[in-house]
Every structure is written in C-alpha cells, then in structure tokens.
Design an enzyme around this catalytic site. Structure first.
Site, PDB file in Angstrom:
ATOM      1  N   GLU A 182       0.855  -1.182   0.000  1.00 34.00           N
ATOM      2  CA  GLU A 182       0.000   0.000   0.000  1.00 34.00           C
ATOM      3  C   GLU A 182       0.891   1.232   0.000  1.00 34.00           C
ATOM      4  OE1 GLU A 182      -3.751   2.214   2.181  1.00 34.00           O
ATOM      5  OE2 GLU A 182      -2.969   0.366   3.050  1.00 34.00           O
ATOM      6  N   CYS A 196      -6.416   1.207   2.238  1.00 35.09           N
ATOM      7  CA  CYS A 196      -7.385   2.303   2.280  1.00 35.09           C
ATOM      8  C   CYS A 196      -7.270   3.258   1.102  1.00 35.09           C
ATOM      9  CB  CYS A 196      -7.247   3.058   3.594  1.00 35.09           C
ATOM     10  SG  CYS A 196      -7.716   2.088   5.041  1.00 35.09           S
ATOM     11  N   ASN A 213     -11.946  -3.024  -0.230  1.00 38.96           N
ATOM     12  CA  ASN A 213     -10.819  -3.260   0.662  1.00 38.96           C
ATOM     13  C   ASN A 213     -11.264  -3.703   2.051  1.00 38.96           C
ATOM     14  OD1 ASN A 213      -8.201  -3.015   1.992  1.00 38.96           O
ATOM     15  ND2 ASN A 213      -9.022  -1.125   2.839  1.00 38.96           N
ATOM     16  N   GLU A 214     -11.794  -2.794   2.823  1.00 41.10           N
ATOM     17  CA  GLU A 214     -12.105  -3.084   4.228  1.00 41.10           C
ATOM     18  C   GLU A 214     -13.511  -2.587   4.535  1.00 41.10           C
ATOM     19  OE1 GLU A 214      -8.725  -3.211   7.504  1.00 41.10           O
ATOM     20  OE2 GLU A 214      -9.629  -1.227   7.413  1.00 41.10           O
TER      21      GLU A 214
END
Length: 659
Positions: free
Chosen positions: A50, A245, A376-377
């Site tokens: 990331e 993120c 992603n999350e």
C-alpha cells in the site's frame, strides 16, 4: 490454561525472564509424516503493498524529483525559487485543463534581466545520491517564441556542493522530451536537484525527472533495486496491490482508479494520497500519488518476483472511517466495468482494447491474473449489495476468476459477524480477515482456525501485525511482536486447507516520512533493512512445503502448551520434513520430536534459529541484522529430532526423509 503458560505469557508482555523450571524433561512431540492433512497453497505467504509511509513516491518508485509536473495542490511545493519570482512573473504555473486534463499544469519561466533563473527540488525528504552512479535526467520543454535558453542541471550534496552536472539546450517551440545523463562524484543522503536556465526569453517545462540508472532490472521509470530485492528474497506467493485504504479514498473523487495509472507516464493523473493528513501527529501535506508506479508496474513487479497478482478495486464505496460516501447502486456500472476491463488488461489478447494497451506498454504476454479483490475493508449491507452485483458480472464473464471479499476492519464483533455469515451463505470464494492487535492476542489466537468450516470459503489473512506498546503512534517492530506473529503463523500453516493466503501489513516505511507503524521493511534514501518481523515472514515463505502433516503432544495440536507453538509440513519437491517451533517463554525448553510414517531420517538436518535475548530488541539502519536468522547443522538420531529451544526463539528444522 496451565500456570506455566500464564507465567510465560506475562514474561512475553513484560520482557522479564521466568525462573528456570526445576524439571527439564523434554517435551515429547509426535509428527505423523504419513498423514497429509492439507495441501499448502503456492500462494500461501505473500506481500501486501500500500502507498503509505512514502512507500511508492519517495520509496520503491525510483523517481527522485518531488512534484515533477507541478500538480500538487500547492503547485510549487517541493521547489525552491528566488524570492519574488512568482509575483514578478519570472515563474508562473500555467493550467491548461481543457487541453490536457490528466496533466494540466506546467511551469512558464521567463528569464530576468540577469538572464538566469535557478530553481531547486528538494526530493522526498532529500535525494539519495550514490557516488559513481549514473543519473538520468529528463524533462518536457518548449521555448517561448524568439527565445534561446540553455539548462544546466546540477546535483547538490547535503551541504549544497555540486557533485554532478550536465547541460541541455532545448530547441523549438513545440513540446519535446529532452534527456541527459551524468555520474555523481560523491554520495549524499539528502541531496537536491538544481536547475539553472540561462539565455534570453523564456521556456516552458514539465515532467522534470531524475532516475538512477541502476533500477530493478535496469528499467526506465523503474523501481528502487534494493527494496525490490528485499521483496524478492521473501519468495512471495502473491502480491496484493495497491492497498489498502487508498483503494477507497477519503471520498470517491480521490479513490484509486486503475485506468488513470496506465499508459504514458506523462498522462497519468496525479491525486492526493489519502494518508496526506489522516494522522495529525504525522501529517504529510506533500504526500501525493503520481502513479508512476501504476497497475502495469505492479503486475510487472509481481511477475518479476514470482508472485501471483492480486489487485484490489474500489467497489463504489469510499473509506467508511472518513466520508462513508457510496455511489448510487444504479450508477455502479462504470465501477463494475473497470473490474471487467482490468481482467482484460491483465489476461486479454493483444487484439482486445485493454490487452492491446498492455502490449503497447511492452508486455504482449498475459499476466495470468487469477484473483481479484472487490473492495478493501468495507462492511455493512451496503457492501454486500455492491459485492453481489460485482460478483455476478465478473463470474458471468470470467467464471474462473476467484474473488476476495472483505470481512471488515476487525476479526470479531458485529461488523465481522454480519459479513462472515452473509458471505458464507452467498458461497463467496475467499474471505479477507484483518487483525492489528497486541502480541498477546496473537499468542491467544494461534488456534483460531482449528475449528473453522473445512467446506466453507477459504480465508485470506490479508492484513495482520502484532502491535507492541508505543508512543506517538510509533509501535516498534520489536522481537516481542515478531515472536508472537511466528507463533500465530503456526496456526495459519496448520490450517492450510482453510487459510490459503496471508500477508503482513503494511510493507514499507520511510524513516523520515512514515504515518503508520509497525511496518515490515524500513528505509531511508540510501539504505533499507528488514525488521525481525520480516525475517519471520521470510522463514515461513522460504520453508513453505507442499503438504501439512500433524505435529502433536498428547494427541493434541501444539498451540501454546508450555508456551510452545509448532507446525510441520513436508516439502515433497526436496523430500524434506520441515518443523517449525516457537518458544514464547523466557526459559529454554528441550523437545524431542518423534517422526512416524517414515522409513528413516537423514543423520543430520539444517537448523535455522531466529532469536533475541531481549523482547524489546529491534533492527535499525545502523544495525540491520541485529536479529536475523542463524543457520547450523543439527544431528538426528534414528527417527527422533532432539533440540533445546532457546528462550524467546523461532526454530525451523529441515531434515531429509526416506518413506
């Protein structure tokens, strides 16, 4: 829980030695080498990239110039120009949005009466320059009508002394790419780039760039070789990219859009990095994404280091911790089309639209994409609604692509339980679990997957790290955290029929520009080192094996009894048994591992030890291998492997077997 285990866990938390036990009888373990419990996925141990902590621009992407195309929110950020130069019109940043929306700005430089103008770029917390290294400078330029301008390019060391120089003489009033190379005469940790324009009239300049010649595989627009080598040495099974993120963005306008990161580098659209001001105590207002490292380069990196690519795409949801913005479901089609087009970009023939672009960029062969992450999350019913639409469209056109799906930001709680139950009912392919927790959590959860449904979706331990206690956000990569992760990973390996992939997170951090810690690899402008956690990952990945076989004590898996954790695999390719042992206690522990189901064992094997006398010990730029693997031979008698596991240690034993 036994009293000794409680005391040993307290020792791990406090760093205090436990008084030696009066009884030093060995722990008797049994390996049933003939009972294969699971196959180990070739993708089992991987890496997660990331762009946080200046991992891309200023990190693995080897570009040395910051804000090379003047697209930062403050157009001259990173550049020093003479006082009054802007107000006097000596340098202006021109915005040509209608003509070039991807890269609208350029610098218009008008020479003053003295017929010279100097500007300096500071790089990313300075520029790392190495003596004897060739550096390749380039820029797009055009002369203003009637002008005659020469450009002198100087590399400056930390004290401002010139340590390399070259010149360029632009010609013509249309945009052209100009290049020049030179060799640095000295090393500088925080060098700078100085540009001096002399002559008459003026010049327009854009995409001002400086790369070392020595990048990974000597590629132009390349990657920093020492950082990629550390990744390659892990022999990762997969590369998950680009996050994290940043896939989501603080809002949808600043989400990651892969199509804007491919093609000509000069046409890639820069955006603010979502970690720019996320943490007030580590704000980085100069943190942007140039996308010089884009999806093509990620795929190429994965191929270079032998990893399966695992791209993650925005599912129509911004970061739920920030804006919580979502695209209307009836407007989701462009997001889904991006996913379908990405598969074509990776795997399509050269006659397809996106496969042709891949070929034009220099890679006509497909990248063999097999997995894709949707979001992603994310969490909640809004994620399920969008995932369902993505899954149908992708599976209808590409049924063999396996989808990775979010289980939210935590390994338990309402958000996790809702997604875990719902996605299992939807027969999802792979569920992505994340855990950032204290070392004690990892010790206590090494058996987490022992009771998971063997027939349900596979598990991807997509982001995990043991967070030791720290101040001001600096959770240190100490031996305590690495040892706890090593213990936890025995449970991942033991349950390889359920857990098919795992990756530590985050991967990289600049020592002068980090936002989040701990991280697997730390670097400055010239140096890099692997943390103790890095070496734990490396030992697992380099001793992966092909099938799991049981290692038991009193007919039970070994997951914290007497503060010892264990797992075993067989490497069918090399014909070796691989035993992993973790001692989380502050006292040595003798063990005897009897191996059943084999005709014999070789008379000696190979022992690799990772340990430290202090749980608080760390590696550093000055001592990069303070905690690093040590290898030695180990004698084997009959079909029993005997050793004494040192306090606070991780052992890997490889021994040839004769079935």
């Amino acid at each position: 829980m036994k009293i000794r285990h409680i005391i040993s866990s307290l020792a791990l938390m406090t760093g205090a030695y436990v008084l030696p036990s009066t009884a030093q009888q060995p722990l008797n373990f049994t390996v049933k080498a003939g009972e294969v419990k699971a196959s180990v996925s070739p993708n089992m141990w991987g890496i997660f990239f990331e762009d946080i902590n200046f991992s891309a621009d200023g990190g693995i992407y080897a570009e040395l110039v910051k804000n090379r195309s003047f697209e930062f929110s403050v157009p001259l950020m990173g550049w020093t120009v003479p006082e009054g130069a802007v107000s006097n019109g000596q340098i202006l940043v021109v915005n040509r949005q209608e003509d070039n929306s991807s890269n609208p700005r350029f610098a218009k430089i008008t020479l003053p009466a003295a017929r010279s103008f100097t500007m300096v770029n500071e790089g990313f917390r300075g520029m790392g320059i190495k003596a004897g290294e060739q550096y390749n400078f380039s820029l797009y330029a055009r002369l203003q009508p009637g002008s005659a301008v020469k450009l002198t390019v100087n590399l400056l060391d930390d004290a401002g002394k010139t340590i390399g120089t070259t010149t360029i003489s632009p010609a013509g009033d249309s945009w052209q790419l100009y290049k020049a190379s030179f060799t640095a005469a000295a090393t500088a940790a925080k060098g700078k780039l100085q540009l001096t324009f002399t002559g008459s009239g003026g010049i327009d300049a854009d995409m001002i760039s400086l790369f070392p010649q020595h990048t990974w595989k000597e590629r132009g627009n390349g990657l920093r070789a020492d950082l990629v080598q550390l990744l390659a040495d892990l022999h990762p099974g997969f590369l998950r990219f680009p996050g994290g993120c940043i896939v989501e963005g603080r809002d949808l306008a600043n989400r990651y859009q892969w199509k804007k990161t491919v093609g000509d580098v000069s046409e890639r659209e820069l955006i603010i990095n979502r970690w720019n001001t996320e943490f007030a105590h580590r704000a980085a207002p100069d943190y942007f994404q140039s996308f010089g490292l884009g999806f093509f380069e990620y795929f190429l990196l994965a191929e270079d280091i032998g990893a399966s690519p695992l791209p993650i795409l925005n599912c129509g949801m911004a970061c739920q911790y920030n804006s919580g913005e979502v695209v209307a479901v009836n407007e989701l089609d462009p997001y889904i089309q991006d996913a379908l087009d990405l598969i074509e970009f990776a795997n399509g023939g050269v006659t397809t639209k996106w496969g042709a672009l891949r070929a034009k960029m220099g890679h006509p062969a497909p990248f063999n994409l097999k997995m894709l992450g949707v979001g992603n999350e994310q969490w909640g019913p809004q994620y399920v609604e969008r995932y369902t639409l993505f899954a149908k469209a992708i599976k209808d056109k590409y049924p063999d692509i396996r989808l990775v799906n979010s289980l939210g930001p935590s390994p338990s709680g309402d958000k996790f339980n809702f997604l875990n139950d719902t996605l299992r009912k939807l027969q999802a392919d792979i569920l992505d679990e994340h855990y950032y927790s204290p070392p004690e959590w990892f010790l206590g959860n090494a058996a987490r997957y022992d009771a998971y449904d063997r027939k349900g979706p596979k598990i991807f331990a997509g982001e995990y790290a043991a967070h030791s206690r720290g101040t001001e956000g600096l959770q240190r990569n100490n031996w305590q955290s690495a040892l706890a992760e090593a213990a936890f990973m025995t449970g991942l390996e033991r349950n390889a029929d359920v857990v098919t992939m795992a990756s530590y997170a985050p991967l990289l951090a600049h020592v002068d520009g980090w936002q989040w810690a701990p991280d697997l690899i730390w670097f400055d402008n010239l140096r890099a080192y692997g943390t103790p956690n890095y070496y734990v990952q490396k030992l697992y990945a380099n001793n992966k094996g092909t099938v799991v076989v049981p290692i038991l004590k009193d007919y039970k898996v070994i997951s914290g009894q007497d503060s010892v954790y264990a797992s075993t695999v067989v490497d069918e390719k090399s014909g070796e048994l691989v035993i992993k042992l973790v001692n989380a206690a502050g006292t040595a522990q003798p063990v005897a591992v009897a191996v059943e189901g084999v005709k014999s064992l070789a008379a000696s094997g190979r022992l690799t030890i990772l340990r430290s006398n202090s749980l608080q010990a760390v590696n550093s730029l000055e001592q990069p291998v303070g905690i690093a693997p040590e290898e030695k031979n180990i004698a084997v008698k009959g079909k029993t492997v005997r050793t004494e596991i040192a306090p606070w240690s991780f052992y890997v034993i490889r021994v040839k077997i004769n079935k």
